[in-house]
Design a protein around this motif. Structure first.
Motif, PDB file in Angstrom:
ATOM      1  N   UNK A 160       0.830  -1.201   0.000  1.00  0.00           N
ATOM      2  CA  UNK A 160       0.000   0.000   0.000  1.00  0.00           C
ATOM      3  C   UNK A 160       0.867   1.254   0.000  1.00  0.00           C
ATOM      4  N   UNK A 161       1.915   1.287   0.841  1.00  0.00           N
ATOM      5  CA  UNK A 161       2.793   2.450   0.924  1.00  0.00           C
ATOM      6  C   UNK A 161       3.530   2.677  -0.404  1.00  0.00           C
ATOM      7  N   UNK A 162       3.986   1.612  -1.021  1.00  0.00           N
ATOM      8  CA  UNK A 162       4.688   1.758  -2.301  1.00  0.00           C
ATOM      9  C   UNK A 162       3.766   2.297  -3.386  1.00  0.00           C
ATOM     10  N   UNK A 163       2.504   1.874  -3.360  1.00  0.00           N
ATOM     11  CA  UNK A 163       1.531   2.394  -4.325  1.00  0.00           C
ATOM     12  C   UNK A 163       1.327   3.894  -4.115  1.00  0.00           C
ATOM     13  N   UNK A 164       1.235   4.317  -2.847  1.00  0.00           N
ATOM     14  CA  UNK A 164       1.099   5.745  -2.545  1.00  0.00           C
ATOM     15  C   UNK A 164       2.332   6.516  -3.003  1.00  0.00           C
ATOM     16  N   UNK A 165       3.511   5.959  -2.765  1.00  0.00           N
ATOM     17  CA  UNK A 165       4.752   6.644  -3.147  1.00  0.00           C
ATOM     18  C   UNK A 165       4.847   6.809  -4.665  1.00  0.00           C
ATOM     19  N   UNK A 200       2.818  14.974   2.111  1.00  0.00           N
ATOM     20  CA  UNK A 200       2.702  13.519   1.953  1.00  0.00           C
ATOM     21  C   UNK A 200       3.289  12.754   3.132  1.00  0.00           C
ATOM     22  N   UNK A 201       3.352  13.396   4.280  1.00  0.00           N
ATOM     23  CA  UNK A 201       3.906  12.744   5.461  1.00  0.00           C
ATOM     24  C   UNK A 201       3.049  11.551   5.905  1.00  0.00           C
ATOM     25  N   UNK A 202       1.764  11.575   5.581  1.00  0.00           N
ATOM     26  CA  UNK A 202       0.869  10.488   5.989  1.00  0.00           C
ATOM     27  C   UNK A 202       1.277   9.148   5.391  1.00  0.00           C
ATOM     28  N   UNK A 203       2.094   9.183   4.328  1.00  0.00           N
ATOM     29  CA  UNK A 203       2.537   7.932   3.712  1.00  0.00           C
ATOM     30  C   UNK A 203       3.492   7.184   4.635  1.00  0.00           C
ATOM     31  N   UNK A 204       4.383   7.922   5.289  1.00  0.00           N
ATOM     32  CA  UNK A 204       5.348   7.294   6.189  1.00  0.00           C
ATOM     33  C   UNK A 204       4.909   7.354   7.652  1.00  0.00           C
ATOM     34  N   UNK A 205       3.889   8.154   7.941  1.00  0.00           N
ATOM     35  CA  UNK A 205       3.346   8.255   9.304  1.00  0.00           C
ATOM     36  C   UNK A 205       1.863   7.882   9.247  1.00  0.00           C
ATOM     37  N   UNK A 206       1.547   6.598   9.230  1.00  0.00           N
ATOM     38  CA  UNK A 206       0.159   6.157   9.033  1.00  0.00           C
ATOM     39  C   UNK A 206      -0.801   6.582  10.135  1.00  0.00           C
ATOM     40  N   UNK A 207      -0.283   7.100  11.256  1.00  0.00           N
ATOM     41  CA  UNK A 207      -1.173   7.527  12.341  1.00  0.00           C
ATOM     42  C   UNK A 207      -1.879   8.840  12.019  1.00  0.00           C
ATOM     43  N   UNK A 208      -1.390   9.570  11.010  1.00  0.00           N
ATOM     44  CA  UNK A 208      -1.974  10.870  10.691  1.00  0.00           C
ATOM     45  C   UNK A 208      -2.786  10.791   9.407  1.00  0.00           C
ATOM     46  N   UNK A 209      -3.899  11.532   9.376  1.00  0.00           N
ATOM     47  CA  UNK A 209      -4.777  11.548   8.208  1.00  0.00           C
ATOM     48  C   UNK A 209      -4.229  12.508   7.148  1.00  0.00           C
ATOM     49  N   UNK A 210      -4.522  12.264   5.870  1.00  0.00           N
ATOM     50  CA  UNK A 210      -4.063  13.181   4.815  1.00  0.00           C
ATOM     51  C   UNK A 210      -4.853  14.492   4.756  1.00  0.00           C
ATOM     52  N   UNK A 211      -5.971  14.555   5.469  1.00  0.00           N
ATOM     53  CA  UNK A 211      -6.771  15.780   5.525  1.00  0.00           C
ATOM     54  C   UNK A 211      -6.865  16.258   6.973  1.00  0.00           C
ATOM     55  N   UNK A 212      -7.381  17.471   7.145  1.00  0.00           N
ATOM     56  CA  UNK A 212      -7.575  18.016   8.489  1.00  0.00           C
ATOM     57  C   UNK A 212      -9.049  17.940   8.893  1.00  0.00           C
ATOM     58  N   UNK A 213      -9.750  16.956   8.387  1.00  0.00           N
ATOM     59  CA  UNK A 213     -11.190  16.842   8.640  1.00  0.00           C
ATOM     60  C   UNK A 213     -11.522  16.681  10.117  1.00  0.00           C
ATOM     61  N   UNK A 214     -10.639  16.039  10.890  1.00  0.00           N
ATOM     62  CA  UNK A 214     -10.925  15.838  12.315  1.00  0.00           C
ATOM     63  C   UNK A 214     -11.124  17.168  13.031  1.00  0.00           C
ATOM     64  N   UNK A 215     -10.225  18.117  12.784  1.00  0.00           N
ATOM     65  CA  UNK A 215     -10.349  19.432  13.428  1.00  0.00           C
ATOM     66  C   UNK A 215     -11.510  20.220  12.838  1.00  0.00           C
TER      67      UNK A 215
END
Length: 250
Positions: A160-165, A200-215
Motif C-alpha cells: 500500500x505504501x509503495x503504491x502511494x509513493x 505527503x507525510x501520511x505515507x510514512x506516518x500512518x497515524x496521521x490523516x491526509x486531511x484536516x477533517x478531524x479538526x
C-alpha cells in the motif's frame, strides 16, 4: 421583574459551572504539548464587535478550544511551546508554517483537501495553461485518494505504501517539472518544492490523516453556536465557551 431575577440566577449558575470546569480545562490544556499527534484549526469569533479567533486542538481522546485575540503562530507557541515534537495536522495557513520555522522539532501534515480546492482554482482559471496544469494535478490527486480508499485491497501495508509513493512521485513531477511557469502555477509549484514532505507525510506516518477533517468537524458546532449567539459579550462569556465547548466535544 421575574424575568430579570431568572436571568440573574442563570448568570450565576453559568458562572458556577464555568468555575467548576476551570481546573479540568486547564489540565487538558497542559496535556496538549505532550501529545504525539494533534489536528489544529481556527475560525473567527466575535465579542462586542471585536474580532477574536477560536482555536481547536484535537487530540485522540479529547479536544480543547481556546479563544484568542490572535490568529498568529504566537498562539501555537503559547499553547504547545517551542519544543513540541509531535505531528500537527493543519491547513496551509501561514501561522503553522511560521511555527514550523520557529520550532525545528514539529512535523506538519498539510491538508490535501485544501490543496484540492487550490488546484480547482487553476482548473477554472481563464488561462488555458493554468487549466491544463490544474487538470493534471487534480487527476493525480484523485488517483492518490483512489489508492487511499482501496487500502484494504492491498496485500500488505508495504505494498500500500509503495503504491502511494508511486502516485506521489508522479504528482510531484507534474507539479514541478511539468509546470507551465505562469504566475499562478509557480505559486503552487513552489509549495511542492518547499513542502513535499509536509503534504505527503501520511505515507510514512500512518497515524496521521491526509486531511484536516478531524479538526474541521470539531469546529462545526462552534460555527453554528456563533451564528445563533452572535458571539460573546465579556471575558467571562469567552471562558465559558472555551470550557463548555471542550466538555461537549470531548
Amino acid at each position: 421583574v421575574g424575568v430579570t431575577i431568572c436571568r440573574g440566577m442563570l448568570r450565576k449558575l453559568v458562572g458556577k459551572v464555568s468555575d467548576s470546569l476551570e481546573t479540568p480545562y486547564e489540565a487538558l490544556l497542559a496535556m496538549l504539548p505532550k501529545e504525539g499527534l494533534l489536528n489544529v484549526d481556527e475560525t473567527g469569533h466575535k465579542e462586542n464587535g471585536q474580532r477574536l479567533w477560536t482555536w481547536c486542538f484535537r487530540a485522540y481522546l479529547y479536544t480543547v478550544y481556546k479563544i484568542s485575540p490572535s490568529r498568529g503562530s504566537d498562539v501555537l507557541v503559547e499553547v504547545l511551546g517551542k519544543e513540541f515534537d509531535g505531528l500537527l495536522g493543519c491547513d496551509y495557513f501561514g501561522a503553522y508554517r511560521k511555527y514550523m520555522r520557529l520550532n525545528g522539532n514539529v512535523l506538519l501534515q498539510f491538508c490535501l483537501a485544501h490543496l484540492i480546492r487550490d488546484v480547482k482554482f487553476l482548473v477554472e482559471h481563464p488561462d488555458p495553461k493554468n487549466q491544463a496544469y490544474g487538470k493534471r494535478l487534480l487527476a493525480g490527486l484523485r488517483k492518490l485518494f483512489g489508492v487511499i480508499h482501496r487500502h484494504e485491497t492491498y496485500a500488505s501495508d508495504d505494498t500500500f505504501r509503495r503504491a502511494l509513493e508511486t502516485v506521489r512521485d508522479e504528482l510531484v513531477w507534474d507539479a514541478t517539472v511539468e509546470s507551465p511557469r505562469t504566475r499562478e502555477a509557480l505559486a503552487l509549484e513552489e509549495r511542492f518544492y518547499q513542502h513535499t514532505e509536509s503534504y505527503f507525510r501520511f505515507i510514512t506516518e500512518p497515524s496521521i490523516e491526509p486531511t484536516n477533517n478531524l479538526a474541521e468537524h470539531a469546529m462545526r458546532f462552534v460555527a453554528i453556536h456563533r451564528r445563533i449567539t452572535q458571539g460573546t459579550r465579556s471575558e467571562g462569556g469567552r471562558r465559558w465557551c472555551e470550557r463548555i465547548w471542550t466538555v461537549i466535544q470531548t
